[in-house]
Motif scaffolding. Structure first.
Motif, mmCIF file in Angstrom:
data_model
loop_
_atom_site.group_PDB
_atom_site.id
_atom_site.type_symbol
_atom_site.label_atom_id
_atom_site.label_comp_id
_atom_site.label_asym_id
_atom_site.label_seq_id
_atom_site.Cartn_x
_atom_site.Cartn_y
_atom_site.Cartn_z
ATOM 1 N N VAL A 143 -50.312 10.890 80.206
ATOM 2 C CA VAL A 143 -48.979 10.784 79.606
ATOM 3 C C VAL A 143 -48.287 9.515 80.088
ATOM 4 O O VAL A 143 -47.639 8.804 79.312
ATOM 5 C CB VAL A 143 -48.133 12.020 79.949
ATOM 6 C CG1 VAL A 143 -46.725 11.865 79.407
ATOM 7 C CG2 VAL A 143 -48.774 13.274 79.391
ATOM 8 N N ALA A 144 -48.462 9.205 81.362
ATOM 9 C CA ALA A 144 -47.830 8.019 81.934
ATOM 10 C C ALA A 144 -48.316 6.763 81.218
ATOM 11 O O ALA A 144 -47.523 5.892 80.847
ATOM 12 C CB ALA A 144 -48.126 7.937 83.432
ATOM 13 N N GLU A 145 -49.648 6.688 80.991
ATOM 14 C CA GLU A 145 -50.201 5.507 80.314
ATOM 15 C C GLU A 145 -49.663 5.406 78.892
ATOM 16 O O GLU A 145 -49.293 4.343 78.418
ATOM 17 C CB GLU A 145 -51.723 5.586 80.296
ATOM 18 C CG GLU A 145 -52.321 5.080 81.595
ATOM 19 C CD GLU A 145 -53.798 5.428 81.732
ATOM 20 O OE1 GLU A 145 -54.428 5.747 80.696
ATOM 21 O OE2 GLU A 145 -54.293 5.395 82.869
ATOM 22 N N ARG A 146 -49.606 6.561 78.210
ATOM 23 C CA ARG A 146 -49.177 6.570 76.815
ATOM 24 C C ARG A 146 -47.727 6.101 76.689
ATOM 25 O O ARG A 146 -47.365 5.374 75.785
ATOM 26 C CB ARG A 146 -49.331 7.984 76.245
ATOM 27 C CG ARG A 146 -49.369 7.998 74.728
ATOM 28 C CD ARG A 146 -49.358 9.415 74.203
ATOM 29 N NE ARG A 146 -50.383 10.250 74.833
ATOM 30 C CZ ARG A 146 -50.394 11.582 74.731
ATOM 31 N NH1 ARG A 146 -49.453 12.206 74.036
ATOM 32 N NH2 ARG A 146 -51.345 12.291 75.307
ATOM 33 N N LEU A 147 -46.874 6.552 77.638
ATOM 34 C CA LEU A 147 -45.441 6.256 77.514
ATOM 35 C C LEU A 147 -45.045 5.013 78.306
ATOM 36 O O LEU A 147 -43.886 4.633 78.329
ATOM 37 C CB LEU A 147 -44.615 7.447 77.991
ATOM 38 C CG LEU A 147 -44.763 8.737 77.172
ATOM 39 C CD1 LEU A 147 -43.952 9.849 77.794
ATOM 40 C CD2 LEU A 147 -44.339 8.515 75.720
ATOM 41 N N GLY A 148 -46.008 4.388 78.980
ATOM 42 C CA GLY A 148 -45.687 3.211 79.769
ATOM 43 C C GLY A 148 -44.792 3.526 80.951
ATOM 44 O O GLY A 148 -43.896 2.759 81.295
ATOM 45 N N MET A 149 -45.005 4.701 81.558
ATOM 46 C CA MET A 149 -44.226 5.066 82.748
ATOM 47 C C MET A 149 -45.194 5.169 83.917
ATOM 48 O O MET A 149 -46.400 5.185 83.735
ATOM 49 C CB MET A 149 -43.548 6.434 82.551
ATOM 50 C CG MET A 149 -42.601 6.501 81.382
ATOM 51 S SD MET A 149 -42.188 8.224 80.970
ATOM 52 C CE MET A 149 -41.176 8.711 82.350
ATOM 53 N N THR A 150 -44.635 5.272 85.132
ATOM 54 C CA THR A 150 -45.509 5.562 86.260
ATOM 55 C C THR A 150 -45.783 7.066 86.279
ATOM 56 O O THR A 150 -45.015 7.862 85.722
ATOM 57 C CB THR A 150 -44.852 5.171 87.597
ATOM 58 O OG1 THR A 150 -43.715 6.026 87.794
ATOM 59 C CG2 THR A 150 -44.416 3.722 87.593
ATOM 60 N N GLU A 151 -46.885 7.431 86.932
ATOM 61 C CA GLU A 151 -47.242 8.844 86.997
ATOM 62 C C GLU A 151 -46.152 9.632 87.728
ATOM 63 O O GLU A 151 -45.804 10.751 87.344
ATOM 64 C CB GLU A 151 -48.592 8.987 87.718
ATOM 65 C CG GLU A 151 -49.236 10.323 87.486
ATOM 66 C CD GLU A 151 -50.542 10.456 88.255
ATOM 67 O OE1 GLU A 151 -51.235 9.436 88.434
ATOM 68 O OE2 GLU A 151 -50.856 11.587 88.663
ATOM 69 N N GLY A 152 -45.611 9.025 88.776
ATOM 70 C CA GLY A 152 -44.547 9.690 89.533
ATOM 71 C C GLY A 152 -43.336 9.984 88.667
ATOM 72 O O GLY A 152 -42.752 11.065 88.738
#
Lengths: 173, 212
Positions: free
Chosen positions: A142-151
């Protein structure tokens, strides 16, 4: 198993929640039929209880047995739910045992309240909850898809679950 | 949404270690006590004759019973933050300090001639006692309610009331080092209602804030 889960063992935690679900389903079904209510809303109570077990898991004293603690939460949520719904549902059921026998079917049912609660989440919270729950994506995907960090994804997910629990509480009849 | 799907979301969220309840309460009490002690030092301060006062049993008893109520109520408060708390040990713990105070009052009534009872009970600090204790208790009560919000109390108003007892006892113990009325008669007549007021405030706030 809860101890392992509190220690960060995801597999153990999933097994625990999956084993608790049918117990809670049976207990909620008994509670509803005792008050002559239909069992349509049973899965909502199961989901609300599981959510409370999850969000309040640090209130379990590791020296104490787990089940009485779960039952105390389930009882609290059942009473809340009966209070909320009591005025709405007045249809006595004819054959309690038949309904109880069909309990297992509810596992496949969708929670109505949780859908309503999901609708109230803000966009990003809802996207992340849906991606992880329905699609079974990991936090990293999800982080990769939304361009966010995993945290950051985990933080949003945690807030979203808290909002869901709050929305359950304010469900109006 | 199916229950299994919801479980998936909770499992992903489950990796974060959460601090246990007693640690949360320790932080809350420390923060609340710090604010209360600072306010106390700025506004009231310890009585000048503290050294000689400590030699008397009445002053020592006043501090001890306040400290005891604080410790036992705090223990009860942490217990009540759990959904499966049993009520009986909590009630027993909360009864200890009032019982000791009752014994001390009985002793005082015997030790002091009856014409001096009224003077001892009325004292000279009743008004400040009734205002200082609730004011000093505000910060600790707020901190304790915040800690309780992360708990799952079976009865929100009972948990709030006990949080009020903790905060009230803490404030009363601080105030007791300023107040020069040491008779148990004064303590029971003025300290008790001041603490009860904080407890009532906690119960009312708990009803609103501690539902989960």
């Amino acid at each position: 198993m809860m101890r392992a889960a509190n220690g960060g063992d995801a597999g153990a935690y999933r097994r625990l929640l999956q084993e608790l679900a049918p117990l809670l389903r049976a207990a909620a079904g008994r509670g509803f039929s005792r008050y002559g209510l239909g069992t349509d809303d049973v899965e909502d109570v199961v989901q609300e209880t599981l959510l409370a077990v999850h969000l309040k898991r640090h209130t379990w004293d590791e020296g104490q047995p787990l089940l009485p603690w779960v039952q105390a939460i389930a009882h609290n949520k059942l009473v809340d739910s009966l209070r909320r719904r009591g005025r709405r549902v007045h249809v006595p059921i004819d054959d309690v045992s038949e309904v109880l026998a069909a309990d297992e079917d509810y596992a496949a049912m969708n929670g109505v309240d949780v859908e309503r609660a999901l609708m109230r989440l803000e966009g990003r919270q809802r996207d992340i909850v849906l991606a992880i729950s329905i699609e079974g994506a990991t936090a990293r995907e999800v982080a990769e898809r939304l361009g966010m960090t995993e945290g950051a994804v985990r933080v949003v997910l945690h807030r979203a679950l808290k909002s869901l629990a709050k929305a359950f509480r304010s469900t109006l009849p | 949404m199916k229950t299994d799907d919801l479980i998936s979301a909770m499992v992903v969220d489950g990796g974060v270690r959460r601090s246990p309840l007693p640690a949360r309460f320790a932080v809350a009490v420390a923060a609340g006590a710090l604010v209360a002690a600072t306010l106390f030092a700025l506004g009231l301060g310890v009585r000048p004759d503290i050294g000689s006062a400590l030699q008397t049993w009445r002053f020592g008893f006043k501090l001890a019973v306040g400290g005891l109520l604080f410790a036992l109520a705090l223990w009860a408060c942490v217990r009540l933050a759990r959904p499966d708390a049993s009520v009986r040990p909590v009630l027993a713990a909360l009864a200890v300090a009032p019982a000791l105070l009752a014994i001390a009052v009985g002793y005082e009534l015997v030790a002091v001639p009856s014409h001096a009872w009224i003077e001892r009970a009325i004292g000279s600090n009743s008004r400040i006692c009734l205002t200082a204790i609730p004011l000093l208790a505000i910060a600790p009560l707020a901190a304790l309610l915040a800690a309780l919000r992360t708990g799952a109390p079976r009865s929100p108003s009972a948990a709030g009331a006990v949080a009020g007892l903790v905060a009230g006892a803490l404030a009363a113990s601080l105030y007791a080092t300023h107040c020069t009325d040491d008779s148990p008669l004064f303590v029971v007549l003025w300290y008790s209602p001041a603490i009860a007021l904080v407890s009532l405030a906690g119960a009312l706030a708990g009803r609103w804030l501690l539902r989960w």
